[in-house]
Scaffold this motif. Structure first.
Motif, PDB file in Angstrom:
ATOM      1  N   SER A  72       0.887   5.711   0.536  1.00  0.00           N
ATOM      2  CA  SER A  72       0.155   6.848   1.083  1.00  0.00           C
ATOM      3  C   SER A  72       0.925   8.114   0.744  1.00  0.00           C
ATOM      4  CB  SER A  72      -0.019   6.702   2.586  1.00  0.00           C
ATOM      5  OG  SER A  72       1.249   6.543   3.179  1.00  0.00           O
ATOM      6  N   VAL A  82       2.882   1.289   5.436  1.00  0.00           N
ATOM      7  CA  VAL A  82       3.207   2.292   4.437  1.00  0.00           C
ATOM      8  C   VAL A  82       4.408   3.141   4.852  1.00  0.00           C
ATOM      9  CG1 VAL A  82       0.902   2.427   3.463  1.00  0.00           C
ATOM     10  CG2 VAL A  82       1.520   3.855   5.437  1.00  0.00           C
ATOM     11  N   GLN A 128       0.598  -3.873   4.297  1.00  0.00           N
ATOM     12  CA  GLN A 128      -0.153  -2.667   4.630  1.00  0.00           C
ATOM     13  C   GLN A 128       0.702  -1.616   5.330  1.00  0.00           C
ATOM     14  OE1 GLN A 128      -3.196  -4.755   6.688  1.00  0.00           O
ATOM     15  NE2 GLN A 128      -4.654  -4.522   5.015  1.00  0.00           N
ATOM     16  N   LYS A 138      -4.048   0.778   6.668  1.00  0.00           N
ATOM     17  CA  LYS A 138      -2.650   1.091   6.397  1.00  0.00           C
ATOM     18  C   LYS A 138      -1.949   1.193   7.735  1.00  0.00           C
ATOM     19  CE  LYS A 138      -3.337   3.735   2.176  1.00  0.00           C
ATOM     20  NZ  LYS A 138      -3.260   5.085   1.588  1.00  0.00           N
ATOM     21  N   LYS A 171       0.840  -1.197   0.000  1.00  0.00           N
ATOM     22  CA  LYS A 171       0.000   0.000   0.000  1.00  0.00           C
ATOM     23  C   LYS A 171       0.876   1.248   0.000  1.00  0.00           C
ATOM     24  CE  LYS A 171      -4.206  -1.811   0.851  1.00  0.00           C
ATOM     25  NZ  LYS A 171      -4.485  -2.648   2.015  1.00  0.00           N
ATOM     26  N   GLU A 184      -9.506   1.017   3.580  1.00  0.00           N
ATOM     27  CA  GLU A 184      -8.391   0.071   3.570  1.00  0.00           C
ATOM     28  C   GLU A 184      -7.476   0.349   4.774  1.00  0.00           C
ATOM     29  OE1 GLU A 184      -6.104   0.650   0.079  1.00  0.00           O
ATOM     30  OE2 GLU A 184      -6.079   2.825   0.271  1.00  0.00           O
TER      31      GLU A 184
END
Lengths: 440, 1066
Positions: A21, A231, A229, A187, A19, A185
């Motif tokens: 961000s 980030v 997950q 993170k 993931k 989702e």
């Protein structure tokens, strides 16, 4: 602003996409740009702090106690109830003095380093530009407060020239930007501190396990899913530890030279592995090759020839502040809380953390007992905006809690343990401000 | 006058010549009313002549008046009990009512004191008659007296022509007295008691007669300070401090520099908080919390207001720091310069002026001190500086260092050159100054009452001393030991009808006598316990045991003539004869008994005391009493003293020697294998009053038991009160030579009390020594560790041999007279390198000057003179080839000497950049490292940044310490913008110099954009060292930066940037 490039996490049956961000650094106020030591004194930072905080407290007074007059310390009149605003100073009996270290017999027994210098005889004094006044009253506990906090006090001067405190107003939690809506989702941000590479008790296996874990080289699919997950990784200080006595200004033999650079090299290798997969922030701590005073400046890139090549590698200041997908993080490598624990009392480290937020000052004891650069026109430790996540590194154990402010602020507090001690990794859920820890 | 300074509470002073107590009582009362009148009149006067502002001031002052007299006192129905503080005499007309028989001027004794209620009392004692004795010439009978009287009167008139005294010699009586000198069988012989009009006439009259005399003073009965009388009267204690506006670089002088502030604190004895706290300032001053600020436009108003303040508050004791030498004389001289004739009327006696005179006080124990004596009648002055100098050995007596030492509290020090700037600023800056001024007082104050010596205890301590020795309070501070002994002698002599001869100052022609003995030390390292047997107060005990005194000494002729039975006399080992106490009890033994009894009391109290402060006080007291007891012996041996008697002192030491020998013999005879003990005991060393014995046993416990046994056994063979005590065991013990030894100290078989030596790790110790020597030679030694400090007790000319510290003081005086050390100061110095053959005293230098000019020190001087001798002394007993092992070898080979920055040659030197890593010269100024060292970037960065971190930490801690001392967070530190900043900055500066080069080569090492590294402007002027502690930091920080720089291969040349201005010691 920097967005991490898409990266992959290995998996047996296909590839899990890591993931991403949006990262925004907020470190600017902690960076020392043009400032230099020119013989500034600390009075200026106290002045800047008092000025900032006083404006803020004055704006709160109409809602607190609108009927009371505001006084300066000098303008106090005996028996007249009023409000005074000023910087607290705690007179401490046990506070160590540098003069003792130099003036007392040097060879005689080494100075005992106490954990805590609080004593029942300690008392508080309020000071503004005009003068000082000793505070009395059971409300204001000397064991809770420390030097450097700015508060508004309601009370009156007694015959003995003291100020009898009847009520206290602290600045309280600052305004918080709204938490972004849940995007659905999960993170995670992984925090780690106290790697202490090079220390005699460090186990290289642990480090490797840790690296493999977050990069997704370990565990089953579920765990890899979680790893994907993550980030952001934040290394909150004390990443290396040098053998004692090496850095005393003397010339080193060639053997010692390598002993000095070995831990750094080792750390660089570890960080390179992480930075290759996940965005990484590294903050300096007490034991790192960085300057001593807060704000500590980023670790120099020449120390990390390997990892510095990645654009996912960021060397940051301590304290460190950043935004990920509009969630604001603020944290330190632990010195501010460590110092509060020496000069005041609380039930837990989390309580200290909460206090700093309510006092609206990240490091109230700087510069009094905590080393700090002598700023002249600002106080970078003043907390202007409330973070969503507030973390401190290098604590004894993992602790976390959620606090709520009067204006609906919600802050997740996290104490990050030393990796060496607890072998724990702290996780933080970006969306729900959930925190959990994970045994390595 | 032998009047006493006791805490006496007297009801009716039973003065010999006072006709009736009732009348006497009245005299006291009159005095009180009189005092009140003064104040009334003064204030009235002021109302008339001054404007409203003045009136406001008077109103303010009136608050602090003494309590009004109660009716019972006014109606004379109540006895007046007061505590005496000061005593002196004045010349006045004799009292018509009290002494109708006499006329003309007479000495009137004034006793100043305070009653329980806080009333001020001045008791005038009339009828004091100064007198002395001469021994009656043979054949002179009572009939001849009147004739003799006439002749003497005539001679006196001749000598004092200007005097208007109607009758010089009041009367002459024939009395029976006995001289204190020598034992005499007949009880007494005729003496003429000559009573004169004034005390000063005693000397002139005595000069005429040139005969032995005795003057004597009051014989007063005082209440012992016990029970009800142990309470202290509520004395008013004034603490004050003045500030003067000095001119730049000069110490303030009353002829030029105005007094700009006077701060006062007045406290009642026994209370924590001062009841008056004010500051008087010249020109306006912003208000200060809790302090009464009074501002005046002219200096004259300021001074007069202070005078009024003193008179209104009427303090009994005036304290302060250096007030006797500086503040008080300054105020008085300043008033003189300004022509304020009415100023110096500060005493309790109306219209009596304060006098200033220079005095020099010289004593063997305390050295020579010059001081000014300001007599403020009826107010006791207690200068804390004098008390400190007297009772404590400190490296500096500045108020700051004293307070740092005792209170752990620093105060900021505002240098006198800043004071003018502050004064010339606005009311805020003057407020700043006033706060500083008060802080000084607070320390002075916090001193006395709360921490160091609870003021009660301080006063008590001196009171106790005064009581035991019978000298006035003020003598304790201003005079030496012998006056105490003399005073006690006079007291006792009076009781026993003895007279003391007036011995002319005989100089040292009487010769010397043999001192104490020291048994040969058997040097070595002892691994078995060594027991130490001590004589308790040996010399005083000897004097008591053998009844040694002036009055028991039998001259050789008398011995032959009188034919005393041998059982009645003691023949001392030095050949003198003294009678035993059954024939004649000596005065000195009696005095000693009293002193030791007082000491015993103090020691008993000490045992019970809980509070550490009280303990300290009691310990001080018992020590003072011990010193007093020992000084009795010294008094008899002081050849230029009041009444030397070498027969006594040499007898004392001869007995002492005999006893040490006797002990040795007894121990070695009794504790033998033959005597049934396991081992033969061996005396390995003995000094003046102690003997070290090795009993041969291996446990501390056994040694202790044997030690106790031996002490008891040997004590039994001595005459009481001579007593041998067993105190401690040393185990292990290193005896180096006479007077030099070390060991672990045990008083309890379970654990040792203190460590006197390092562990017995000889190889470790050797390595430690080698490292230290190497550091010294490599110039890595912290300069502060090389500073030698010596007290300057007299000026250069008075020293016969040239001494390093004296020479240095002279040189410093030539450089800057204002900051040079004065007599009484301690002078720090280091030994510098100089031309070959220069004497050590020519090579001494001020450490600050050395740092300033980067003068190389002489490591060999330290190695040879300071280190090697003691080292060898220690190591020789335990290490073979000690000298070779320690002082020669590879560790002594590399020597680094800093290059003086003020020498000519360095001006021609060219600075070149060297690689930080390997010191190779590098040509490209953009780089920090040579190509060879490039790979070590990380390592070298770590090293540099570690130094930066260390410096930053120090920076933070030092500045916050400064804020602490200053007592304010929001105001700039004054003294230290000045002081701390300098070592700090200079330190950073040197740091910067090395790291700057990193900075310049950003290409290679990246930006070391760390704070410190860019241009660093040092334009702070250092004013003055806060205190010795700060100075030490200065030394060590500087030394540290030196060694750091040296280790990095930087020549000393760049230290020219270290521009540290002069600091002064005071």
């Amino acid at each position: 602003m920097a967005a991490a490039a898409p990266m992959e996490v290995d998996s047996g049956n296909g590839v899990v996409q890591r993931k991403q961000s949006i990262y925004k650094s907020m470190d600017e106020s902690f960076e020392i740009q043009k400032e230099m030591y020119r013989g500034q004194q600390y009075s200026q930072i106290y002045f800047a702090r008092l000025h900032l905080m006083r404006t803020l407290l004055y704006s709160l007074l109409p809602t607190w106690k609108p009927h009371l007059p505001i006084c300066t310390v000098l303008g106090l009149e005996e028996g007249k109830e009023c409000i005074i605003v000023g910087t607290l100073y705690k007179h401490m009996k046990l506070k160590p003095s540098i003069l003792d270290e130099y003036s007392k017999e040097r060879s005689a027994s080494p100075l005992v380093k106490a954990h805590n210098f609080v004593h029942s005889d300690d008392y508080l004094v309020l000071e503004d530009e005009s003068g000082r006044v000793k505070l009395r009253g059971s409300l204001l506990l000397p064991s809770v407060y420390v030097t450097g906090i700015v508060v508004a006090l309601h009370g009156k001067e007694t015959g003995a020239g003291d100020f009898m405190v009847e009520d206290i107003l602290e600045a309280g939690l600052p305004h918080q930007i709204e938490l972004p809506l849940n995007s659905g989702e999960d993170k995670y941000v992984a925090f780690v501190s106290g790697l202490s590479v090079g220390s005699s008790s460090a186990n290289p296996l642990h480090f490797q396990l840790f690296v493999d874990h977050i990069t997704g080289h370990l565990g089953d699919e579920k765990e890899q899913g979680i790893a994907a997950q993550i980030v952001q990784v934040v290394v909150a200080g004390n990443s290396v530890e040098f053998p004692r006595g090496l850095l005393n200004g003397q010339n080193l033999g060639s053997k010692d030279q390598s002993r000095l650079s070995e831990p750094i090299k080792e750390l660089d290798i570890l960080l390179t592995q992480i930075a290759a997969g996940i965005p990484l922030d590294i903050m300096p701590g007490t034991g790192d090759p960085a300057n001593f005073s807060l704000p500590q400046q980023p670790l120099h890139k020449c120390l990390f020839p390997g990892s510095a090549a990645y654009n996912t590698f960021r060397s940051c200041t301590n304290p460190h502040s950043f935004e990920l997908d509009n969630v604001r993080f603020l944290g330190t490598s632990g010195q501010n809380i460590e110092d509060l624990a020496k000069y005041s009392d609380a039930k837990s480290k989390l309580e200290f953390m909460e206090r700093t937020l309510r006092w609206r000052h990240l490091a109230p004891t700087a510069p009094n007992t905590l080393g700090c650069y002598p700023f002249t026109d600002r106080d970078p430790f003043f907390i202007e905006k409330c973070p969503h996540v507030y973390f401190v590194g290098n604590q004894e154990k993992y602790e976390s809690s959620l606090i709520k402010g009067s204006d609906g602020q919600v802050v997740r507090l996290i104490c990050i343990p030393r990796l060496l001690k607890q072998e724990l990794l702290s996780w933080d859920d970006l969306n729900r401000l959930r925190a959990n820890s994970n045994a390595n | 006058m032998s009047a006493t300074g006791n805490p006496r509470k007297r009801q009716q002073p039973p003065t010999p010549a006072t006709p009736s107590p009732q009348l006497k009582h009245q005299a006291v009362m009159e005095e009180e009313d009189f005092d009140e009148d003064v104040f009334l009149e003064e204030t009235l006067l002021q109302y008339e002549e001054e404007d409203s502002q003045r009136r406001a001031l008077a109103d303010r002052l009136a608050k602090w008046k003494r309590p009004a007299l109660s009716p019972s006192l006014l109606s004379q129905s109540q006895n007046i009990v007061f505590q005496q503080l000061e005593i002196d005499y004045v010349i006045g007309d004799s009292h018509k009512e009290l002494l109708p028989s006499s006329s003309g001027p007479a000495a009137i004794i004034r006793i100043f004191g305070v009653t329980k209620e806080g009333h001020s009392v001045c008791c005038l004692v009339h009828g004091f008659e100064p007198y002395f004795y001469i021994s009656c010439p043979p054949g002179m009978g009572p009939d001849d007296i009147s004739h003799f009287h006439q002749i003497l009167e005539g001679r006196m008139r001749e000598a004092n022509r200007n005097s208007k005294v109607p009758k010089f010699v009041r009367r002459i009586e024939l009395v029976q007295r006995r001289s204190i000198m020598y034992y005499q069988q007949q009880g007494s012989q005729p003496f003429l008691k000559i009573v004169v009009a004034l005390p000063t006439m005693v000397t002139s009259c005595r000069g005429i007669l040139d005969r032995g005399i005795q003057i004597d003073g009051l014989d007063l009965i005082s209440h012992v300070p016990e029970g009800e009388f142990s309470k202290m009267a509520p004395f008013r204690i004034l603490s004050f401090d003045i500030e003067c506006a000095g001119r730049k670089g000069l110490f303030p002088e009353p002829t030029h520099d105005p007094v700009i502030q006077v701060a006062n604190l007045v406290t009642l004895q026994g209370e924590d908080q001062p009841f008056v706290r004010n500051v008087m300032t010249l020109k306006s001053c912003a208000p200060i919390v809790g302090v009464d600020v009074m501002s005046f436009d002219t200096e004259k108003e300021l001074l007069l207001a202070w005078r009024d303040f003193i008179r209104e508050v009427d303090p009994d004791i005036i304290i302060g720091y250096n007030i006797c030498k500086f503040d008080l004389p300054y105020l008085i001289q300043r008033a003189e310069v300004l022509g304020i004739a009415e100023f110096p009327v500060l005493g309790r006696i109306r219209n009596s002026r304060v006098r200033v005179k220079d005095t020099t006080f010289s004593s063997r124990q305390y050295g020579t001190r010059e001081s000014k004596e300001v007599t403020v009648e009826g107010r006791l002055q207690f200068d804390l500086l004098q008390a400190m100098q007297r009772d404590h050995k400190l490296s500096s007596y500045s108020l700051n260092s004293v307070s740092a030492h005792f209170l752990n509290e620093q105060k900021e020090d505002v240098h006198h050159s800043i004071i003018s700037d502050l004064q010339n600023g606005n009311s805020e800056t003057r407020r700043r100054l006033a706060v500083y001024c008060l802080k000084e007082l607070n320390i002075c104050y916090a001193y006395l009452p709360q921490r160091l010596l609870d003021k009660l205890m301080f006063v008590y301590n001196y009171v106790e001393m005064a009581r035991v020795t019978g000298v006035p309070f003020s003598f304790l501070l201003s005079r030496g030991q012998s006056i105490k002994v003399l005073s006690q002698l006079l007291r006792k002599a009076k009781q026993k009808n003895l007279v003391i001869p007036n011995v002319k100052q005989a100089g040292s022609e009487q010769g010397t006598y043999e001192g104490a003995t020291v048994l040969e030390a058997r040097a070595g390292f002892y691994e078995k316990p060594i027991a130490t047997l001590d004589f308790a107060s040996l010399y005083p005990s000897i004097m008591m045991a053998y009844n040694l005194c002036y009055c028991t000494l039998v001259t050789p002729e008398d011995a032959r003539k009188l034919n005393l039975p041998p059982e009645c006399v003691n023949k001392t080992p030095s050949g003198e004869t003294f009678v035993k106490s059954n024939l004649q009890k000596g005065i000195l033994p009696e005095i000693l008994e009293e002193l030791l009894a007082a000491r015993k009391r103090a020691k008993a109290d000490l045992k019970e005391a809980k509070d550490p402060l009280e303990k300290a006080v009691l310990d001080g007291r018992q020590l003072a009493l011990k010193i007093s007891a020992n000084s009795v012996y010294g008094f008899t041996g002081a050849t230029i003293g009041q009444l030397p008697c070498l027969e006594i002192s040499s007898s004392v030491t001869s007995y002492g020697r005999q006893m040490i020998e006797h002990t040795k013999k007894l121990v070695e005879d009794k504790f033998t294998v033959l005597g049934g003990y396991e081992h033969n005991a061996e005396v390995i060393y003995g000094d003046t009053d102690s003997v070290m014995v090795q009993f041969g046993v291996s446990s501390v416990d056994e040694a202790m038991n044997l030690g106790r046994e031996a002490a008891d056994y040997i004590s039994g063979t001595f005459i009481k009160p001579i007593k041998l005590e067993f105190e401690k065991v040393y185990y292990p013990y290193l005896l180096i030579s006479k007077k030099r030894y070390a060991g672990l100290y045990w008083t309890n078989p379970k654990k040792f009390d203190k460590m006197d030596t390092k562990e017995r790790d000889v190889p470790g110790a050797v390595q430690y020594v080698k490292n230290t020597i190497s550091d010294l030679l490599m110039n890595r030694m912290d300069l502060s560790l090389l500073v030698i400090t010596k007290g300057l007790t007299k000026t250069g000319d008075d020293y016969e041999v040239k001494a390093a510290h004296v020479e240095l003081a002279e040189r410093m005086r030539k450089r800057d007279a204002a900051t040079a050390p004065n007599v009484g100061d301690r002078v720090p110095y280091v030994i510098i390198k100089a031309a070959k053959g220069a004497k050590a005293y020519e090579r001494s230098e001020d450490p600050i000057y050395v740092l300033e000019n980067n003068i190389p020190i002489d490591p060999h001087y330290y190695l040879e003179n300071q280190i090697s001798k003691p080292l060898l002394r220690i190591f020789e007993p335990i290490l073979k080839n000690a000298s070779k092992e320690l002082l020669q070898g590879s560790h002594t080979r590399s020597i680094s000497i800093s290059t003086p920055s003020n020498s000519g040659i360095m001006k021609f030197a060219k600075k070149q950049l060297t690689c930080i890593g390997c010191k190779a010269l590098i040509s490209n100024s953009d780089h920090t490292l040579c190509s060879h060292c490039k790979g070590r970037e990380a390592e070298l960065y770590c090293k540099s940044i570690a130094n930066v971190a260390e410096l930053e930490e120090l920076f933070g801690r030092l500045w916050t310490q400064c804020q602490e001392c200053q007592g304010s967070l929001h105001q700039d530190v004054l003294c230290t913008s000045a002081y701390f900043a300098q070592p700090r900055l200079s330190n950073i500066l040197s740091e910067k110099k090395s790291t700057e080069r990193h900075g310049r080569s950003q290409a290679t090492i990246g930006s070391m954009e760390l704070l410190i590294l860019e241009d660093l402007v040092v334009d702070v002027k250092m004013q003055q060292a806060c205190n010795p502690a700060c100075r030490d930091i200065l030394f060590s920080v500087l030394a540290e930066s030196f060694s750091m720089a040296i280790s990095r291969g930087y020549p000393g040349a760049f230290y020219e940037h270290l521009n540290i201005p002069k600091m002064s010691f005071y």
